[in-house]
Design an enzyme around this catalytic site. Structure first.
Site, mmCIF file in Angstrom:
data_model
loop_
_atom_site.group_PDB
_atom_site.id
_atom_site.type_symbol
_atom_site.label_atom_id
_atom_site.label_comp_id
_atom_site.label_asym_id
_atom_site.label_seq_id
_atom_site.Cartn_x
_atom_site.Cartn_y
_atom_site.Cartn_z
ATOM 1 N N GLU A 134 3.736 4.311 6.018
ATOM 2 C CA GLU A 134 2.533 3.494 5.835
ATOM 3 C C GLU A 134 1.444 4.283 5.115
ATOM 4 O O GLU A 134 1.366 5.496 5.217
ATOM 5 C CB GLU A 134 2.049 3.017 7.220
ATOM 6 C CG GLU A 134 0.753 2.248 7.245
ATOM 7 C CD GLU A 134 0.773 0.917 6.499
ATOM 8 O OE1 GLU A 134 1.151 0.906 5.322
ATOM 9 O OE2 GLU A 134 0.363 -0.097 7.095
ATOM 10 N N ASP A 135 0.596 3.577 4.385
ATOM 11 C CA ASP A 135 -0.497 4.248 3.684
ATOM 12 C C ASP A 135 -1.608 4.670 4.654
ATOM 13 O O ASP A 135 -2.055 5.807 4.645
ATOM 14 C CB ASP A 135 -1.072 3.359 2.561
ATOM 15 C CG ASP A 135 -1.457 1.955 3.028
ATOM 16 O OD1 ASP A 135 -1.273 1.622 4.226
ATOM 17 O OD2 ASP A 135 -1.941 1.162 2.192
ATOM 18 N N ARG A 181 -4.978 0.658 -7.025
ATOM 19 C CA ARG A 181 -3.789 1.243 -6.396
ATOM 20 C C ARG A 181 -3.217 2.369 -7.250
ATOM 21 O O ARG A 181 -2.535 3.263 -6.753
ATOM 22 C CB ARG A 181 -2.689 0.183 -6.234
ATOM 23 C CG ARG A 181 -3.003 -0.921 -5.246
ATOM 24 C CD ARG A 181 -1.742 -1.735 -4.986
ATOM 25 N NE ARG A 181 -2.001 -3.008 -4.338
ATOM 26 C CZ ARG A 181 -2.127 -3.183 -3.023
ATOM 27 N NH1 ARG A 181 -2.046 -2.147 -2.217
ATOM 28 N NH2 ARG A 181 -2.348 -4.378 -2.512
ATOM 29 N N LYS A 230 -7.309 6.468 10.144
ATOM 30 C CA LYS A 230 -8.748 6.212 10.286
ATOM 31 C C LYS A 230 -9.000 5.958 11.768
ATOM 32 O O LYS A 230 -9.089 4.811 12.203
ATOM 33 C CB LYS A 230 -9.108 4.978 9.447
ATOM 34 C CG LYS A 230 -10.549 4.926 8.985
ATOM 35 C CD LYS A 230 -10.866 3.559 8.399
ATOM 36 C CE LYS A 230 -10.556 3.422 6.938
ATOM 37 N NZ LYS A 230 -10.929 2.081 6.411
ATOM 38 N N THR A 281 -1.328 -3.796 12.592
ATOM 39 C CA THR A 281 -0.182 -3.960 11.694
ATOM 40 C C THR A 281 1.007 -3.137 12.195
ATOM 41 O O THR A 281 2.125 -3.640 12.316
ATOM 42 C CB THR A 281 -0.562 -3.512 10.262
ATOM 43 O OG1 THR A 281 -1.746 -4.220 9.873
ATOM 44 C CG2 THR A 281 0.545 -3.794 9.285
ATOM 45 N N ASP A 322 -5.416 1.756 10.518
ATOM 46 C CA ASP A 322 -6.840 1.480 10.734
ATOM 47 C C ASP A 322 -7.009 0.960 12.163
ATOM 48 O O ASP A 322 -7.035 1.730 13.115
ATOM 49 C CB ASP A 322 -7.286 0.481 9.666
ATOM 50 C CG ASP A 322 -8.783 0.248 9.627
ATOM 51 O OD1 ASP A 322 -9.515 0.972 10.324
ATOM 52 O OD2 ASP A 322 -9.224 -0.662 8.888
ATOM 53 N N GLY A 365 0.777 -1.245 0.000
ATOM 54 C CA GLY A 365 0.000 0.000 0.000
ATOM 55 C C GLY A 365 0.802 1.285 0.000
ATOM 56 O O GLY A 365 0.365 2.297 -0.532
ATOM 57 N N PHE A 371 -14.211 2.749 3.478
ATOM 58 C CA PHE A 371 -13.109 2.126 2.757
ATOM 59 C C PHE A 371 -12.556 3.071 1.696
ATOM 60 O O PHE A 371 -13.304 3.587 0.874
ATOM 61 C CB PHE A 371 -13.564 0.812 2.126
ATOM 62 C CG PHE A 371 -12.414 -0.082 1.799
ATOM 63 C CD1 PHE A 371 -11.790 -0.823 2.797
ATOM 64 C CD2 PHE A 371 -11.931 -0.167 0.507
ATOM 65 C CE1 PHE A 371 -10.699 -1.633 2.509
ATOM 66 C CE2 PHE A 371 -10.842 -0.987 0.208
ATOM 67 C CZ PHE A 371 -10.226 -1.717 1.212
ATOM 68 N N ASP A 375 -5.654 -0.336 -2.140
ATOM 69 C CA ASP A 375 -6.383 -1.198 -3.074
ATOM 70 C C ASP A 375 -7.741 -1.642 -2.556
ATOM 71 O O ASP A 375 -8.020 -1.628 -1.365
ATOM 72 C CB ASP A 375 -5.568 -2.470 -3.340
ATOM 73 C CG ASP A 375 -5.571 -3.414 -2.137
ATOM 74 O OD1 ASP A 375 -5.215 -2.961 -1.033
ATOM 75 O OD2 ASP A 375 -5.960 -4.597 -2.296
ATOM 76 N N GLY A 394 -4.803 -0.604 13.787
ATOM 77 C CA GLY A 394 -3.519 -0.327 14.430
ATOM 78 C C GLY A 394 -2.655 -1.558 14.667
ATOM 79 O O GLY A 394 -1.490 -1.435 15.039
HETATM 80 P P1 IMP Z 1 -4.582 -2.209 10.607
HETATM 81 O O1 IMP Z 1 -4.180 -0.836 11.108
HETATM 82 O O2 IMP Z 1 -3.840 -3.321 11.297
HETATM 83 O O3 IMP Z 1 -6.055 -2.395 10.625
HETATM 84 O O4 IMP Z 1 -4.130 -2.387 9.118
HETATM 85 C C1 IMP Z 1 -3.885 -1.366 8.268
HETATM 86 C C2 IMP Z 1 -3.760 -1.977 6.889
HETATM 87 O O5 IMP Z 1 -5.048 -2.367 6.409
HETATM 88 C C3 IMP Z 1 -3.222 -0.948 5.903
HETATM 89 O O6 IMP Z 1 -1.861 -1.135 5.695
HETATM 90 C C4 IMP Z 1 -4.016 -1.232 4.652
HETATM 91 O O7 IMP Z 1 -3.307 -2.139 3.841
HETATM 92 C C5 IMP Z 1 -5.267 -1.904 5.096
HETATM 93 N N1 IMP Z 1 -6.404 -0.962 5.101
HETATM 94 C C6 IMP Z 1 -7.037 -0.451 6.170
HETATM 95 N N2 IMP Z 1 -8.024 0.377 5.817
HETATM 96 C C7 IMP Z 1 -8.009 0.408 4.469
HETATM 97 C C8 IMP Z 1 -8.809 1.114 3.494
HETATM 98 O O8 IMP Z 1 -9.746 1.891 3.794
HETATM 99 N N3 IMP Z 1 -8.492 0.891 2.187
HETATM 100 C C9 IMP Z 1 -7.485 0.051 1.808
HETATM 101 N N4 IMP Z 1 -6.715 -0.611 2.680
HETATM 102 C C10 IMP Z 1 -6.977 -0.451 4.003
HETATM 103 MG MG MG Z 2 -0.998 -1.746 3.912
#
Ligand code: IMP
Ligand code: MG
Length: 172
Positions: free
Chosen positions: A97-98, A163, A129, A105, A101, A42, A150, A157, A103
């Site tokens: 990071e892109d 992307r 987010k 990852t 969400d 991403g 989303f 993506d 958190g």
């Molecule tokens: P999280 O913070 O562990 O939930 O994961 C974050 C990852 O989920 C990001 O690196 C994105 O790859 C993916 N992700 C979360 N929200 C979105 C979205 O709205 N669109 C696309 N990818 C997302």
């Molecule tokens: Mg990602």
């Protein structure tokens, strides 16, 4: 599947924000050994644009994770699919990071990379987010807050597509 992207943040706004972030980063890390670590896939677009706006010497590397059952729940399992290649001992790591969400990852990656003994480790996220955050993640450099929907484009993506869109859009 007939979901049309609706522009949330246009490419000109993204460009301005990246210049701003790069200016802060260039100032904060002046005279320091900085390694930008992009999170695949991403962050690849953001990373490329951010790196080119940074005016101090930097090294660039990438890391990729795989989330099983999803990073989408607290029970989700995250694994390293591709580790960084560069040694980071005594260097300053900036994780690029892109979007943050839930958190999970980023929490996992911070812990994983700390073991490699960098001098410091911080997060630069284009999008935040906050509505769905489950674990706290410190974001040193943040582009934009986005609503709880989303988003796609500019590296993000939907099922591996979109992307390449230059704007950040929501799917409706
Ligand atoms: P999280 O913070 O562990 O939930 O994961 C974050 C990852 O989920 C990001 O690196 C994105 O790859 C993916 N992700 C979360 N929200 C979105 C979205 O709205 N669109 C696309 N990818 C997302
Ligand atoms: Mg990602």
């Amino acid at each position: 599947m007939d979901r049309k992207p609706k522009t949330l943040i246009g490419s000109a706004r993204i460009k301005r924000k990246i210049k701003d972030l790069a200016r802060q980063i260039s100032r904060d890390y002046k005279g320091k050994k900085l390694v930008l670590v992009g999170i695949l896939k991403g962050a690849f677009v953001f990373m490329a644009d951010l790196a080119r706006e940074i005016t101090i010497p930097v090294e660039v590397d990438f890391i990729q994770v795989a989330s099983y059952g999803a990073s989408r729940t607290s029970s989700g399992v995250i694994k390293i699919k591709k580790d960084i290649d560069l040694p980071v001992v005594g260097k300053h790591v900036l994780l690029v990071e892109d979007i943050i969400d839930y958190g999970y990852t980023m929490k996992y990656l911070l812990k994983f990379l700390k073991v490699k003994k960098p001098k410091s480790i911080r997060v630069c996220a284009l999008l935040d987010k906050p509505a769905r955050r489950e674990v706290e993640v410190p974001i040193a450099y943040k582009g934009f807050d986005v609503p709880d929907s989303f988003v796609v484009g500019y590296g993000l993506d939907f099922a591996e597509k979109m992307r390449n869109l230059p704007d950040i859009s929501t799917l409706r």
